[in-house]
Design a protein around this motif. Structure first.
Motif, PDB file in Angstrom:
ATOM      1  N   TRP A 304      -0.671  -6.687 -13.755  1.00 39.58           N
ATOM      2  CA  TRP A 304       0.669  -7.156 -13.394  1.00 39.58           C
ATOM      3  C   TRP A 304       0.692  -8.676 -13.336  1.00 39.58           C
ATOM      4  O   TRP A 304      -0.356  -9.333 -13.392  1.00 39.58           O
ATOM      5  N   VAL A 305       1.898  -9.196 -13.195  1.00 36.32           N
ATOM      6  CA  VAL A 305       2.104 -10.642 -12.997  1.00 36.32           C
ATOM      7  C   VAL A 305       2.268 -10.881 -11.497  1.00 36.32           C
ATOM      8  O   VAL A 305       3.016 -10.176 -10.824  1.00 36.32           O
ATOM      9  N   ALA A 306       1.561 -11.892 -10.960  1.00 36.78           N
ATOM     10  CA  ALA A 306       1.515 -12.140  -9.514  1.00 36.78           C
ATOM     11  C   ALA A 306       2.901 -12.454  -8.949  1.00 36.78           C
ATOM     12  O   ALA A 306       3.752 -13.064  -9.600  1.00 36.78           O
ATOM     13  N   GLY A 307       3.103 -12.008  -7.677  1.00 38.15           N
ATOM     14  CA  GLY A 307       4.345 -12.307  -6.963  1.00 38.15           C
ATOM     15  C   GLY A 307       4.172 -13.499  -6.024  1.00 38.15           C
ATOM     16  O   GLY A 307       3.067 -13.768  -5.532  1.00 38.15           O
ATOM     17  N   ARG A 308       5.257 -14.193  -5.718  1.00 43.20           N
ATOM     18  CA  ARG A 308       5.204 -15.397  -4.873  1.00 43.20           C
ATOM     19  C   ARG A 308       4.775 -15.042  -3.445  1.00 43.20           C
ATOM     20  O   ARG A 308       5.237 -14.075  -2.854  1.00 43.20           O
ATOM     21  N   GLY A 309       3.845 -15.849  -2.918  1.00 42.45           N
ATOM     22  CA  GLY A 309       3.410 -15.688  -1.534  1.00 42.45           C
ATOM     23  C   GLY A 309       2.313 -14.647  -1.327  1.00 42.45           C
ATOM     24  O   GLY A 309       1.855 -14.456  -0.198  1.00 42.45           O
ATOM     25  N   ALA A 310       1.856 -13.996  -2.407  1.00 44.00           N
ATOM     26  CA  ALA A 310       0.839 -12.946  -2.255  1.00 44.00           C
ATOM     27  C   ALA A 310      -0.556 -13.554  -2.347  1.00 44.00           C
ATOM     28  O   ALA A 310      -0.846 -14.334  -3.252  1.00 44.00           O
ATOM     29  N   GLU A 311      -1.402 -13.194  -1.417  1.00 43.51           N
ATOM     30  CA  GLU A 311      -2.803 -13.614  -1.450  1.00 43.51           C
ATOM     31  C   GLU A 311      -3.733 -12.449  -1.797  1.00 43.51           C
ATOM     32  O   GLU A 311      -4.847 -12.671  -2.245  1.00 43.51           O
ATOM     33  N   LEU A 312      -3.272 -11.252  -1.571  1.00 43.23           N
ATOM     34  CA  LEU A 312      -4.079 -10.060  -1.806  1.00 43.23           C
ATOM     35  C   LEU A 312      -3.161  -8.945  -2.277  1.00 43.23           C
ATOM     36  O   LEU A 312      -1.998  -8.868  -1.878  1.00 43.23           O
ATOM     37  N   TYR A 313      -3.709  -8.083  -3.174  1.00 45.12           N
ATOM     38  CA  TYR A 313      -2.928  -6.956  -3.690  1.00 45.12           C
ATOM     39  C   TYR A 313      -3.617  -5.646  -3.323  1.00 45.12           C
ATOM     40  O   TYR A 313      -4.813  -5.478  -3.513  1.00 45.12           O
ATOM     41  N   GLU A 314      -2.817  -4.762  -2.790  1.00 40.37           N
ATOM     42  CA  GLU A 314      -3.296  -3.416  -2.490  1.00 40.37           C
ATOM     43  C   GLU A 314      -2.671  -2.467  -3.491  1.00 40.37           C
ATOM     44  O   GLU A 314      -1.461  -2.290  -3.532  1.00 40.37           O
ATOM     45  N   THR A 315      -3.532  -1.850  -4.320  1.00 41.14           N
ATOM     46  CA  THR A 315      -3.052  -0.937  -5.351  1.00 41.14           C
ATOM     47  C   THR A 315      -3.296   0.487  -4.891  1.00 41.14           C
ATOM     48  O   THR A 315      -4.416   0.857  -4.533  1.00 41.14           O
ATOM     49  N   ARG A 316      -2.234   1.295  -4.936  1.00 39.05           N
ATOM     50  CA  ARG A 316      -2.323   2.670  -4.448  1.00 39.05           C
ATOM     51  C   ARG A 316      -1.962   3.649  -5.559  1.00 39.05           C
ATOM     52  O   ARG A 316      -1.025   3.422  -6.316  1.00 39.05           O
ATOM     53  N   ALA A 317      -2.729   4.746  -5.604  1.00 42.43           N
ATOM     54  CA  ALA A 317      -2.413   5.847  -6.513  1.00 42.43           C
ATOM     55  C   ALA A 317      -2.209   7.087  -5.652  1.00 42.43           C
ATOM     56  O   ALA A 317      -3.167   7.599  -5.060  1.00 42.43           O
ATOM     57  N   ASN A 318      -0.973   7.565  -5.565  1.00 39.32           N
ATOM     58  CA  ASN A 318      -0.629   8.703  -4.701  1.00 39.32           C
ATOM     59  C   ASN A 318      -0.474   9.966  -5.535  1.00 39.32           C
ATOM     60  O   ASN A 318       0.155   9.945  -6.606  1.00 39.32           O
ATOM     61  N   ASP A 319      -1.082  11.048  -5.045  1.00 43.21           N
ATOM     62  CA  ASP A 319      -0.766  12.362  -5.595  1.00 43.21           C
ATOM     63  C   ASP A 319      -0.408  13.271  -4.423  1.00 43.21           C
ATOM     64  O   ASP A 319      -0.239  12.805  -3.294  1.00 43.21           O
ATOM     65  N   SER A 320      -0.322  14.564  -4.700  1.00 40.78           N
ATOM     66  CA  SER A 320       0.131  15.479  -3.645  1.00 40.78           C
ATOM     67  C   SER A 320      -0.898  15.653  -2.534  1.00 40.78           C
ATOM     68  O   SER A 320      -0.560  16.124  -1.449  1.00 40.78           O
ATOM     69  N   SER A 321      -2.157  15.262  -2.797  1.00 41.93           N
ATOM     70  CA  SER A 321      -3.198  15.524  -1.811  1.00 41.93           C
ATOM     71  C   SER A 321      -3.631  14.293  -1.031  1.00 41.93           C
ATOM     72  O   SER A 321      -4.317  14.425  -0.013  1.00 41.93           O
ATOM     73  N   GLY A 322      -3.291  13.094  -1.466  1.00 45.95           N
ATOM     74  CA  GLY A 322      -3.748  11.918  -0.731  1.00 45.95           C
ATOM     75  C   GLY A 322      -3.518  10.633  -1.490  1.00 45.95           C
ATOM     76  O   GLY A 322      -2.758  10.589  -2.464  1.00 45.95           O
ATOM     77  N   VAL A 323      -4.193   9.578  -1.016  1.00 41.86           N
ATOM     78  CA  VAL A 323      -3.987   8.237  -1.560  1.00 41.86           C
ATOM     79  C   VAL A 323      -5.339   7.637  -1.913  1.00 41.86           C
ATOM     80  O   VAL A 323      -6.297   7.729  -1.151  1.00 41.86           O
TER      81      VAL A 323
END
Length: 693
Positions: A304-323
């Motif tokens: 992705w392209v960085a957003g303003r003010g972000a120092e860290l990115y948390e990437t999540r992949a959700n399915d029906s059983s968890g994250v």
């Protein structure tokens, strides 16, 4: 008695004298604040004891006495923490008082402390409890005290009626007891006093932006807290506070501002110590141009392209059983060890150290590759066909089975099973299954191994070694490790199990037709049944061979053949200077030999004749000596027929006549030729045998 030269007088009458009883050795103790126990060792000739206590500073009239016939006594109802003088003596059967014991003292145990009080003390951010109590003023002697909390801390003092329980923690409930102790032992504990320390500072402070321009300040609930006081300080120095019995406070917030926040908990003991200070900045912007791609069966790569003010990115992949999530400062992330054949909602959440994370960013959906088939099972249908089955949880997939051998690779496909056909014997394969979906191929399943049954040897030969033993041999066969070879007949069977390509079998019955079979086994125990051309054992040797004279110049050889035998029988009689033969037709059990020369040793062999005219090689030989009984052969028509034996000394007997022949037999005797004497008379053509040892 008295004595003189005449002897001794009679003794005087006896006189008995008694001494006073010795004093008892008294041991004293106190098991409670109102009792003293006395014990002693029994005194010889004592029938009763008197024991006394007198309190310190009390009048003699207050002495307490107990009589007993035993060796122990307990005084009860005494004053707590008091000093008593102890004495005692025994009585004999004539009621005479014995000597008094040495003077000793015994103190009763002190009473339990009372009026316990506790206050909270904070010194250099360290919490402690100051515990105080009271004690009865008339307790004798020095008294020490021990304070105990059920949370573990203890303290003690001597004479002073207070001490501090150090190293206590916030949010604890202490049940405190005090025990007094003197020389007699400890008192019973005081009544338990319950005290709750100040609550611990709230933890896990957090801020969330509930809506544009509004923030919610939250913290964890604290045990033993009656309420909370929160403080929020803005970047321009303005401070707000909030009192609540809950675990949150709302306040207005705008992006780009930094806030310092803290919260205290309080209860009856006081205000908690200061906890963590939260530094919060408003949320960063969401990333743009996000792309999700599958880089392996269970791994997604997100860019992705960085957003303003972000120092860290948390990437999540959700399915029906968890994250599943990962954190990184770069605008790229790889999520691995995801569930196969699963749709994931992937979201990138920007964060910074001060404000936390913005969870309001949009998500993308991506499928992972097909799941690896499981529960692979192989079922042998026939020697050249194996059915492969598996289990799969994929929503929509096709399956390919791969069998890798030493020299070839086989494939088949199906939904849950398929057949591997035309498999060669003596081969091994590693089998796996791969699933394929629109998202990608799965990993191959765990491998299962199988082998086809071993190949049968192409040929098998049976060679007879003796009449009861054969040598069986065959060439090596692919995949075969051991061989179980069997010769079967109606009269029995012979068997051998070996790793070699040959074996020797015993217990072969003569004149018998055998079927020849073999079981070839692989290393894992697979078996192939092999059949070969039958085998006929050698004809049975005649038994019961007899030799006797028929007339002056004729010997008859007789035998017993196997019942039902249809073969001729041949007799050979081989000597040093001459040989003789005769043959019996099928069904006959003797034949005659004429003009036999005496004075020689003969080897006699009786064998069956095979259909091709040859004779069997396995029949036993017998040795006979034909000697001359008179001065010349036939002078009186008498012969002697002797059977030779290797272990008996043979001596030729000649009555007159042929000394040369006698010398010849003597020389043979010296060579160790043994003899069985077989003597015939002209009138009786019967064999008379005598074993000479």
């Amino acid at each position: 008695m008295s004595a003189n030269d005449a002897g001794k007088s009679q003794p005087t009458l006896p006189v008995t004298a008694k001494t006073l009883l010795p004093p008892p050795q008294i041991q004293s103790s106190s098991s409670s604040e109102s009792s003293i126990e006395l014990t002693w060792t029994a005194v010889t000739n004592a029938v009763e004891y008197s024991m006394s206590l007198l309190k310190y500073n009390a009048a003699a009239s207050e002495k307490i006495t107990q009589n007993t016939t035993g060796t122990s006594v307990t005084f009860t109802g005494l004053d707590p923490g008091a000093l008593y003088y102890v004495e005692g003596h025994g009585w004999d059967a004539e009621n005479r008082m014995g000597e008094k014991s040495a003077a000793s003292n015994q103190t009763t145990r002190p009473p339990a402390p009372s009026s316990v009080a506790i206050t909270m003390v904070t010194t250099n951010n360290q919490l402690s409890l100051n515990v105080s109590w009271t004690m009865a003023p008339d307790v004798y002697g020095e008294v020490s005290y021990t304070v105990t909390s059920d949370q573990g801390p203890t303290c003690s003092s001597v004479s002073l009626r207070s001490c501090e329980l150090m190293s206590v923690s916030c949010g604890e409930v202490h049940n405190v007891t005090v025990i007094a102790q003197n020389d007699a032992g400890p008192s019973v504990p005081s009544a338990s006093f319950s005290f709750t320390t100040v609550p611990c500072p709230p933890q896990n402070l957090a801020v969330s932006e509930t809506s544009q321009g509004f923030c919610d300040f939250t913290w964890d609930m604290v045990s033993h807290a009656d309420g909370y006081r929160a403080f929020v300080k803005t970047a321009d120095g303005v401070e707000e506070s909030c009192n609540t019995t809950g675990t949150s406070c709302d306040f207005t917030c705008e992006c780009g501002y930094t806030y310092l926040m803290t919260v205290f908990a309080h209860n009856a003991a006081g205000l908690s110590q200061q906890g963590p200070v939260l530094n919060y900045t408003t949320l960063p912007c969401c990333p743009t141009l996000m792309n999700v791609s599958l880089v392996s069966t269970d791994t997604l790569e997100i860019e992705w392209v960085a957003g303003r003010g972000a120092e860290l990115y948390e990437t999540r992949a959700n399915d029906s059983s968890g994250v599943i999530l990962c954190n990184d400062t770069s605008p790229v992330c790889v999520l691995s060890y995801l569930d196969c054949d699963t749709s994931y909602s992937v979201k990138v959440i920007p964060c910074n150290d001060l404000s936390g994370c913005n969870h309001n960013c949009p998500a993308l959906t991506k499928d992972t590759a097909a799941c690896m088939p499981t529960d692979l099972a192989l079922n042998k249908v026939d020697p050249s066909t194996v059915t492969v089955c598996w289990t799969s949880t994929n929503r929509n997939a096709t399956f390919l089975v791969t069998a890798k051998g030493d020299t070839d690779v086989l494939n088949c496909s199906g939904t849950t099973c398929c057949d591997l056909t035309n498999l060669p014997c003596g081969s091994s394969y590693e089998v796996s299954v791969t699933a394929t979906s629109d998202a990608g191929d799965s990993l191959p399943s765990y491998t299962e191994s199988f082998e086809t049954a071993p190949c049968c040897p192409t040929t098998l030969s049976v060679a007879q070694v003796t009449q009861a033993m054969t040598n069986v041999s065959w060439p090596a066969a692919k995949g075969a490790h051991t061989f179980l070879t069997t010769l079967n007949s109606t009269k029995g069977h012979a068997r051998c199990h070996t790793e070699d390509t040959h074996c020797v079998m015993g217990c072969i019955t003569c004149g018998t037709n055998y079927t020849v079979t073999m079981e070839a086994y692989s290393l894992s125990g697979l078996k192939s049944d092999c059949s070969y051309q039958g085998f006929s054992s050698s004809l049975c040797c005649p038994s019961g061979v007899r030799i006797y004279r028929v007339d002056l110049n004729k010997l008859r050889v007789s035998w017993r053949s196997t019942p039902g035998a249809s073969h001729a029988t041949e007799v050979s009689m081989t000597g040093y200077s001459s040989n003789y033969n005769c043959r019996g037709s099928p069904g006959e059990n003797y034949c005659d030999i004429t003009t036999v020369i005496c004075g020689d040793e003969y080897t006699v062999l009786v064998v069956p004749v095979k259909a091709d005219g040859s004779t069997e090689d396995f029949c036993p030989q017998k040795m006979y000596a034909v000697t001359c009984a008179g001065s010349s052969v036939g002078a009186d028509g008498a012969w002697r027929l002797e059977r030779a034996n290797m272990f008996s000394l043979y001596s030729a007997k000649a009555s007159g006549g042929r000394g040369k022949e006698a010398n010849s037999f003597q020389r043979k005797a010296k060579r160790g030729v043994a003899a069985l004497d077989q003597q015939f008379t002209p009138s009786r053509p019967c064999l008379h045998m005598k074993i000479r040892k």
